[in-house]
Design an enzyme around this catalytic site. Structure first.
Site, short mmCIF file in Angstrom:
data_model
loop_
_atom_site.label_atom_id
_atom_site.label_comp_id
_atom_site.label_asym_id
_atom_site.label_seq_id
_atom_site.Cartn_x
_atom_site.Cartn_y
_atom_site.Cartn_z
CE LYS A 83 -4.45 0.64 2.24
NZ LYS A 83 -5.12 0.64 3.54
C1 E4P Z 1 -8.48 1.36 3.69
O1 E4P Z 1 -7.61 0.85 3.03
C2 E4P Z 1 -8.25 2.03 4.96
O2 E4P Z 1 -7.54 1.16 5.79
C3 E4P Z 1 -9.53 2.36 5.69
O3 E4P Z 1 -10.65 1.99 4.92
C4 E4P Z 1 -9.59 3.74 6.24
O4 E4P Z 1 -10.82 3.89 6.91
P1 E4P Z 1 -11.12 5.10 7.93
O5 E4P Z 1 -11.34 6.34 7.12
O6 E4P Z 1 -12.37 4.67 8.64
O7 E4P Z 1 -9.92 5.20 8.83
#
Ligand code: E4P
Length: 216
Positions: A83
């Site tokens: 990522k």
């Molecule tokens: C996705 O890859 C992220 O880990 C996640 O969906 C972020 O979510 P949040 O905005 O609730 O922290």
């Protein structure tokens, strides 16, 4: 639509996998910080539970640092997806990594133009954060629609992961639009299963069944 679980918690992952609904996992540094294990140990454990893609995020902000981290992370297991934040250096790193055959998930995407560039740089996945857009009174789902249209227009293979999901309606809308993947917190997975009429129906069926005379 594939369903990924958005957590680094092993118990939650095991529970969701046991239901049979999980195709992959996404983590981020915040989710990792909530667990006790070292990040590498956690990624290894998660990859052994879930055969599908498991996103592990880099910390570096420079392209060469990202690439170095990505190479190390991708050695943990075959199903690791690296990522990378959607900044200029992230795009550079994604291009290099895609040429090396390392799968990437470009994260913290908040515009369709960012998603277009990620696809051009060979990203395997794009993660638009819809909940965080909704939080500031913008329409997160509109972003998913735009990205879907753009990727269809040009035949990009980058898969759309609807991220930052906060409730079951987000999941429903993602499926209506035809997003490739929704990554869902454990609590929302549970909410998807539950319906009060199902519970009421089961209760009534059991009561009626028990009222049948034994010798009927
Ligand atoms: C996705 O890859 C992220 O880990 C996640 O969906 C972020 O979510 P949040 O905005 O609730 O922290």
């Amino acid at each position: 639509m594939k369903i990924f679980i958005d957590t680094a918690n092993i118990e939650e992952i095991k529970e969701a996998v046991s239901i049979g609904i999980i195709d992959g996992v996404t983590t981020n540094p915040t989710l990792i910080s909530r667990e006790k294990s070292r990040p590498e140990d956690l990624f290894k454990q998660i990859c052994s539970i879930v055969p599908g893609p498991v996103s592990a995020e880099v910390i570096s902000l420079q392209a060469d640092g990202m690439v170095g981290e990505a190479r190390r992370l991708s050695e943990i297991a075959k199903n690791i997806v690296v990522k990378i934040p959607l900044v200029e250096d992230g795009l550079k790193a994604a291009r290099i990594l895609s040429q090396e055959g390392i799968r990437t998930n470009l994260t913290l995407c908040f515009s369709a133009n960012q998603a277009l560039l990620a696809a051009k740089c060979g990203a395997s996945f794009i993660s638009p954060f819809i909940g965080r857009l909704d939080d500031i009174s913008l329409n997160g789902m509109e972003l998913i629609r735009d990205i879907k249209t753009i990727y269809n227009n040009y035949g990009f293979k980058t898969e759309i992961i609807v991220a930052s999901i906060r409730n079951p309606l987000h999941v429903l809308d993602a499926a209506r639009i035809g997003a490739d993947i929704a990554t869902i917190p454990f609590k929302v997975c549970q909410q998807l299963i539950k319906h009060p009429l199902t519970d009421i129906g089961i209760k009534k069926f059991l009561e009626d069944y028990r009222s049948i005379p034994q010798n009927k």
